[in-house]
Design an enzyme around this catalytic site. Sequence first.
Site, PDB file in Angstrom:
ATOM      1  N   ASP A 193       0.577  -1.303  -0.158  1.00  0.00           N
ATOM      2  CA  ASP A 193       0.069  -0.019  -0.063  1.00  0.00           C
ATOM      3  C   ASP A 193       0.833   1.300   0.183  1.00  0.00           C
ATOM      4  O   ASP A 193       2.114   1.153   0.220  1.00  0.00           O
ATOM      5  CB  ASP A 193      -1.036   0.065   1.282  1.00  0.00           C
ATOM      6  CG  ASP A 193      -0.439  -0.347   2.386  1.00  0.00           C
ATOM      7  OD1 ASP A 193       0.896  -0.472   2.738  1.00  0.00           O
ATOM      8  OD2 ASP A 193      -0.997  -0.966   3.169  1.00  0.00           O
ATOM      9  N   ASN A 224      -7.920  -2.453  13.855  1.00  0.00           N
ATOM     10  CA  ASN A 224      -9.465  -2.756  13.568  1.00  0.00           C
ATOM     11  C   ASN A 224      -9.271  -4.212  12.742  1.00  0.00           C
ATOM     12  O   ASN A 224     -10.283  -4.459  11.957  1.00  0.00           O
ATOM     13  CB  ASN A 224      -9.761  -1.642  12.749  1.00  0.00           C
ATOM     14  CG  ASN A 224      -9.252  -1.561  11.480  1.00  0.00           C
ATOM     15  OD1 ASN A 224      -8.159  -1.995  11.049  1.00  0.00           O
ATOM     16  ND2 ASN A 224      -9.835  -0.432  10.602  1.00  0.00           N
ATOM     17  N   HIS A 236      -7.359  -4.924   9.797  1.00  0.00           N
ATOM     18  CA  HIS A 236      -6.950  -4.788   8.581  1.00  0.00           C
ATOM     19  C   HIS A 236      -5.524  -5.337   8.017  1.00  0.00           C
ATOM     20  O   HIS A 236      -4.739  -5.399   9.129  1.00  0.00           O
ATOM     21  CB  HIS A 236      -7.037  -3.335   8.024  1.00  0.00           C
ATOM     22  CG  HIS A 236      -5.754  -2.325   8.472  1.00  0.00           C
ATOM     23  ND1 HIS A 236      -6.012  -1.081   8.890  1.00  0.00           N
ATOM     24  CD2 HIS A 236      -4.552  -2.615   8.891  1.00  0.00           C
ATOM     25  CE1 HIS A 236      -4.778  -0.690   9.205  1.00  0.00           C
ATOM     26  NE2 HIS A 236      -3.929  -1.520   9.085  1.00  0.00           N
ATOM     27  N   GLU A 265      -9.842  -2.104   4.911  1.00  0.00           N
ATOM     28  CA  GLU A 265     -10.596  -1.675   6.300  1.00  0.00           C
ATOM     29  C   GLU A 265     -11.745  -2.603   6.596  1.00  0.00           C
ATOM     30  O   GLU A 265     -12.050  -3.166   5.119  1.00  0.00           O
ATOM     31  CB  GLU A 265     -10.933  -0.211   6.070  1.00  0.00           C
ATOM     32  CG  GLU A 265      -9.612   0.763   5.793  1.00  0.00           C
ATOM     33  CD  GLU A 265      -8.961   0.985   7.210  1.00  0.00           C
ATOM     34  OE1 GLU A 265      -8.658   0.044   8.083  1.00  0.00           O
ATOM     35  OE2 GLU A 265      -8.702   2.112   7.578  1.00  0.00           O
TER      36      GLU A 265
HETATM   37  C1  F6R Z   1       1.264  -1.368   6.243  1.00  0.00           C
HETATM   38  C2  F6R Z   1       0.139  -2.118   6.309  1.00  0.00           C
HETATM   39  C3  F6R Z   1      -0.658  -2.502   7.440  1.00  0.00           C
HETATM   40  C4  F6R Z   1       0.090  -2.642   8.763  1.00  0.00           C
HETATM   41  C5  F6R Z   1      -0.864  -2.447   9.892  1.00  0.00           C
HETATM   42  C6  F6R Z   1       0.027  -2.445  11.177  1.00  0.00           C
HETATM   43  O1  F6R Z   1       1.923  -1.378   4.891  1.00  0.00           O
HETATM   44  O2  F6R Z   1      -0.161  -2.889   5.163  1.00  0.00           O
HETATM   45  O3  F6R Z   1      -1.669  -3.047   7.159  1.00  0.00           O
HETATM   46  O4  F6R Z   1       0.982  -3.848   8.572  1.00  0.00           O
HETATM   47  O5  F6R Z   1      -1.376  -1.415  10.081  1.00  0.00           O
HETATM   48  O6  F6R Z   1       0.826  -1.700  11.188  1.00  0.00           O
HETATM   49  P1  F6R Z   1       2.003  -1.361  12.471  1.00  0.00           P
HETATM   50  O7  F6R Z   1       3.034  -2.562  12.303  1.00  0.00           O
HETATM   51  O8  F6R Z   1       2.423  -0.081  12.582  1.00  0.00           O
HETATM   52  O9  F6R Z   1       1.217  -1.638  13.787  1.00  0.00           O
END
Ligand code: F6R
Length: 256
Positions: free
Chosen positions: A67, A136, A138, A143
Amino acid sequence: MEIIIQPNAELAARTVADVIAQALLAEPRVVLGLATGVTMQPVYDQLVQKHHEDGLDFSRCSTFNLDEYIGLAADDPRSYHYFMRHHFFDRVNIDLRHTHLPDGMASDLEAECAYYETLIARNGGIDLQILGIGLNGHIGFNEPDSAFDSRTRVQALSRATRAQNAPLFPAPAQVPREAITMGIGTILEARQCLLLATGLEKAEIVSKALEGSVTVAVTATALQLHPNSTIVLDKAAASRLEKADHYRETPLPKPD
Ligand code: F6R
């Protein structure tokens, strides 16, 4: 789903780095799906260390990130382009021409999403997709309520996700409202999925994702449907799992 529980976050990150290293050694042209985020930083540190100390060679692999925020240029320190260069690409011998992230500055975002899917397909699909999990539930920026057959697309970020990522921005209002993300359908097509979650704050969502019913309300539950998915946790992230003792009996993957 294989669930591996390690005593601490460092060992959990090392387990993920070891799986990536094994995939590279088995197939130097491996196509990796990559994630950003706080959880991933120690994984990249471990890979950089393996490159310097053991000569782990990234020169022939390709990468596709999950992403990117819309509206942030590649040289913006808060962009995922920047994150990847800073934490990983600039520290190993990867060929930057083989690294891919969605372009959040594209003038035609829909065309960019379709192009990203084409690029993945042209490279033969993703062999090993690395994932984190949002508070959440994801994966990528899929989402709650993202369809399980969704493809790379523009996704509005939820309030929860914007709050989770706010510490990296000068003010919460500056967190972008939209991102381009691979879809759940795109992620599920990877030949192997490997999710890493660490820390107590992830414990509740991890239990929903792994032991809860499969539902678009927690998009990480889609991994329960994947034929080859591995979840690596530290003790804290695993602390709400009902069957943690059972998972602990699962043997660790053996190096080739
Ligand atoms: C980032 C992504 C997100 C993160 C997730 C956890 O490229 O795809 O799904 O892996 O938000 O983020 P952290 O590791 O910062 O808690």
